[in-house]
Every structure is written in C-alpha cells, then in structure tokens.
Design a protein around this motif. Structure first.
Motif, PDB file in Angstrom:
ATOM      1  N   ASN A  94       0.847  -1.195   0.000  1.00  0.00           N
ATOM      2  CA  ASN A  94       0.000   0.000   0.000  1.00  0.00           C
ATOM      3  C   ASN A  94       0.885   1.249   0.000  1.00  0.00           C
ATOM      4  N   THR A  95       0.759   2.052  -1.052  1.00  0.00           N
ATOM      5  CA  THR A  95       1.631   3.227  -1.163  1.00  0.00           C
ATOM      6  C   THR A  95       0.916   4.514  -0.790  1.00  0.00           C
ATOM      7  N   SER A  96      -0.333   4.443  -0.356  1.00  0.00           N
ATOM      8  CA  SER A  96      -1.058   5.689  -0.052  1.00  0.00           C
ATOM      9  C   SER A  96      -1.422   5.748   1.423  1.00  0.00           C
TER      10      SER A  96
END
Lengths: 227, 120
Positions: A52-54
C-alpha cells in the motif's frame, strides 16, 4: 604516533584527549544503535508483502520520529558542549611557546627562556637514520615538560597552516596576521607526532610537528638549549 | 580505547578487536562489550517472551529489536556512569598519594596537623 592503517584515535596524552575519546565512544554507541535500527527497518522494507503506497495520517509515528531524534541530539550535544567549554578553561600556563607556520616548516620561539628561536624541518629521506620515521621526524623537536600547563601561540608567516598533535587532542589553525592560542597539559613523557592540517602548497604533507615531552626536572636542567 | 598504556602492541590489539557493523570496537571500548551482551540477552528474552504470549512472529522481532536498543542503551549509560565515577576516584587517589609523598614529614603534612589538633 599512529600505526599503519590505523583508523581509530591515538591513545590520549592529555586530559582533554581522554575526555574526547570518552565522548567519541559515547557518540559511536549511539550511532551504532541508530544504524542497527535503520538496517532493521531496511530489512523489513525489503521483505514485506505489504504494497500500500497511499498511507496517510500516522500521527503517532510522526510524533515519535520527531521527538526521538531531538532527544538523541540532546544526549550527544550535552557532553560535547561540556568538552568544548573545558578546552577553553584558563589554567594558568607555566610558560608560553610561539609556533609560526611557514612554507614548509615550523618556527618555534621559547621567549620565556631568553629568546630561543629555531626552525623545525622535516628530515629528508636521505638524511634518515635507522629507526627514524619517514615523513614524520624533524631536525629540531619541540621539547616540553610533562605535567606543566603549556600555552601555544600559533600563527603563520605566509599562508594558512594548522598545528595539530592528535594524541594531545590539539589542532589549531595558523592564520597570517592572527595569533591563535591553545593550552595543554601532557600527562606522560614521550615523543609525539603531528602533521600540518591545512593545505598550504606543494609540501603541505612534508612539514610535520614533533613534540618531545620530558620530565620537568630534566627540562629545567636546560637540554632544550643544546642545539 | 582510553588510557595511555595498553599491554598489547597495536597489531595484536587489532587482531583481538571485534568491530560491530565495521566501526564499533567492542573489545577496546570500555563498557561496549558488556552493554552489547546484555542487550542481546534482553533482546532474546523480550522477543521470545512476546512470541510465547502472542505467537506473532513479526511483532516479536520488532519487540526484540526494540528490547536490544533499550537494554543496550540502559546498560551503556549505567556502566559509563560508574566508569566515570571510578575514574574520578582514581584521580583523587592519585592526587592524594602524590601529596602524601610530597608533604610527608613536613609542616604541610595534613596528618601531622590532624594529630596535633587531636592531641591538644
């Protein structure tokens, strides 16, 4: 003097250098723990399945990684400032020696002892005798007594130089037109080496400093005058 | 390390030294070996203990690393404080021995002054 491929500090010959070594050990332990933590975080980053990059809104983590480095910096700064002020303490020096940097040798003035002045040139390789140290030994050493506070006044006659003796924890810039002062008290006799520590031309690496520290009784007998 | 006299030659000292992460010399730095060993023990106890209670591997590793850092730091400060106290006591003892050698038998001898006042 340093031995071949030495990375660490030399053994201390003055109380200030002992304090610096203690501080260095303290800072190095903190650095080691930080490196360990960072390596672990890196390992976790490289081995995670989470992608998950957000991610946003991590208030607790942001608070921790702001407060913790501030605390670490305070832990490092307090002993550092203590030593800094210790080096500036006035300790009533027994006598004063002036050291003048030239391209590419040092001049020493013992004005407390009838105006003795001499130059100190590096011994060229052809003039070395068995047992002499290449690029370190000089023709005339600075002879000083042990356990007596000494004041060094350092200046330069031409360009910037720096008078440094690592085992005493000393490094003072020699600036033309300015007289810098440093004081030290040696705790054990011996011969100690240093090198010019400010780039000053072609032979910057070939103007070493050699201190010969002898017991006070022998110093008072006047061996420094037999040049 | 600290101290002017080391029984080993520099080369021998290098052979015996263990440098963690390539720079922390645990053999020649006072208190380092002691702190790292207790830190490792603390890390193992904390990590394994957490795993026994929760069976969470990842979180137990995190607890282990955190335990290592905290225990190492705690042992380090405790040991360095005692080391500093010891050095101060050694310095005081050295000064007193020097004064005793210098002044023994003279009018400045503190023991003579003390004995003189107690006999009066």
């Amino acid at each position: 003097m340093a031995h071949a491929a030495q990375v660490g500090l030399q053994d201390a010959t003055s109380p200030i250098m002992e304090e610096l070594i203690i501080f260095h050990d303290h800072a190095l332990m903190i650095i080691f723990l930080i490196c360990f933590l960072v390596l672990y975080a890196l390992f976790l980053t490289l081995t995670t399945k989470l992608t998950n990059t957000s991610i946003s809104d991590a208030q607790e983590m942001e608070t921790v990684w702001t407060i913790l480095p501030a605390i670490i910096l305070v832990l490092i700064a307090l002993p550092s400032l203590r030593i800094l002020y210790m080096t500036d303490e006035v300790n009533d020096p027994s006598f004063t020696i002036k050291s003048i940097g030239h391209q590419w040798y040092w001049t020493y003035e013992y004005t407390d002892y009838g105006g003795l002045i001499f130059n100190s040139y590096m011994l060229p390789p052809l003039f070395l005798e068995p047992g002499d140290l290449r690029l370190l030994d000089v023709d005339n050493r600075v002879v000083l007594p042990v356990e007596a506070p000494v004041r060094m006044m350092i200046t330069s006659q031409d360009v910037l130089h720096s008078w440094a003796v690592p085992t005493l924890g000393l490094k003072t810039d020699a600036i033309p037109g300015r007289l810098n002062q440093t004081t030290f008290t040696a705790t054990r006799p011996g011969v100690y080496y240093g090198q010019c520590s400010e780039i000053c031309g072609a032979n910057h690496s070939f103007m070493p400093i050699v201190l010969e520290l002898i017991p006070l009784k022998i110093f008072e007998m006047g061996p420094v005058f037999t040049l | 390390g600290i101290g002017p006299i080391h029984p080993l030659q520099p080369e021998e000292r290098q052979i015996g030294s263990v440098k963690l992460l390539g720079f922390l010399d645990v053999e020649n730095t006072p208190c380092a070996r002691h702190s790292i060993l207790y830190g490792s023990l603390g890390s193992a106890v904390a990590g394994f203990g957490h795993f026994l209670f929760t069976s969470r591997i990842r979180r137990s590793c995190d607890v282990g690393v955190g335990g290592f850092i905290l225990v190492t730091l705690g042992c380090w400060f405790h040991c360095r404080y005692n080391y500093a106290k010891q050095r101060i006591q050694e310095r005081i003892a050295r000064e007193e021995i020097k004064k005793k050698i210098l002044y023994e038998g003279t009018h400045l001898d503190p023991e003579r002054k003390h004995n003189g006042s107690s006999s009066n």
